[in-house]
Design a protein around this motif. Structure first.
Motif: not given
Length: 266
Positions: A5-13, A15-19, A36-37, A104-107
């Motif tokens: 499983n991939v934690d898409t909720a974490f990644f979307h959160s 992304f929002r904060n980064y942008v 672009k967002e 950022t090592d986000v992945l």
């Protein structure tokens, strides 16, 4: 296929904060950061729909969503640093995006296999041609093709919407600061009539960019994408914003014939 499983909720959160860190009180900057967002989030929706049309499993869908989410992560730093989306006069936004992902090592939440696929697919998303099947893994090529189709679908939405209203509100960043003159380069016409994707480095006018975008049709990978192109009348909308010449009529007929052929292959 991809098993964890991939934690898409974490990644979307994330992304929002980064942008949000790129938001600006300057209307011109804010418009393009938001552009672009919003593009990114729509590409996520497009890629999920493509995955479902191919009956891919939920884990594959989550990884595809994550890849789409980060495919243009370099655009924000690009615009802040160079005030343009033109890679030719700044730097390759995919390469810049990979630098952001490394820094950022986000992945790191992905497995090693998922990380490799995501990293490569993002790096490949804006190349003129994908690697041959004998030099890349099937999974990497699948996700790369999904991303490229989803990305193009939304870019076509963005530009056709813009072409219809640009006389009321101009955004030079969407025109890559190219001169808006009646001329167009014949090499782009010839490429389309030969079923070839043109080289973006040959762009000289705004009309050239529209022809380049029409030629992306020859880089589409999935039947569902061709169907959406037809349903959304992408060809007709871009042609309508080009000069009324015999070249354009030839191009329109050629592209529509190609589109119909690809749809009938399913």
């Amino acid at each position: 296929m991809i098993g964890d499983n991939v934690d898409t909720a974490f990644f979307h959160s994330w992304f929002r904060n980064y942008v949000k860190g790129f938001y600006s009180e300057d209307p011109g900057i804010q418009e393009n950061i938001r552009l672009k967002e919003e593009h990114t989030l729509r590409v996520c929706k497009e890629i999920i729909q493509l995955c479902r049309s191919l009956d891919l499993n939920e884990n594959a869908l989550r990884l595809a969503d994550t890849i789409a989410l980060f495919h243009d992560i370099g655009r924000f730093e690009q615009f802040r640093t160079y005030n343009t989306f033109n890679d030719k006069v700044s730097e390759n936004h995919a390469t810049l995006g990979l630098k952001v992902l490394e820094e950022t090592d986000v992945l790191s939440r992905l497995t090693e296999t998922q990380h490799s696929i995501a990293y490569k697919a993002i790096g490949y998303h804006n190349v003129r041609k994908l690697p041959d099947p004998d030099s890349e893994t099937p999974d990497c090529l699948l996700y790369s093709k999904l991303l490229r189709d989803a990305d193009k679908l939304d870019i076509w939405l963005v530009v056709t919407t813009y072409y219809g209203k640009r006389h009321n509100h101009r955004n030079p960043a969407l025109e890559l600061e190219l001169p808006d003159t009646p001329e167009y380069s014949l090499c782009f016409v010839e490429d389309i009539l030969n079923n070839q994707v043109s080289n973006s480095h040959e762009l000289k006018t705004f009309n050239d960019m529209k022809l380049l975008q029409l030629g992306w049709l020859f880089d589409i990978n999935f039947t569902q994408t061709f169907i959406r192109i037809q349903q959304r009348r992408i060809i007709e909308k871009i042609i309508a914003d080009l000069p009324d010449t015999e070249d354009m009529r030839k191009i329109q007929n050629h592209l529509k014939e190609y589109l119909n052929e690809r749809i009938s292959e399913r």
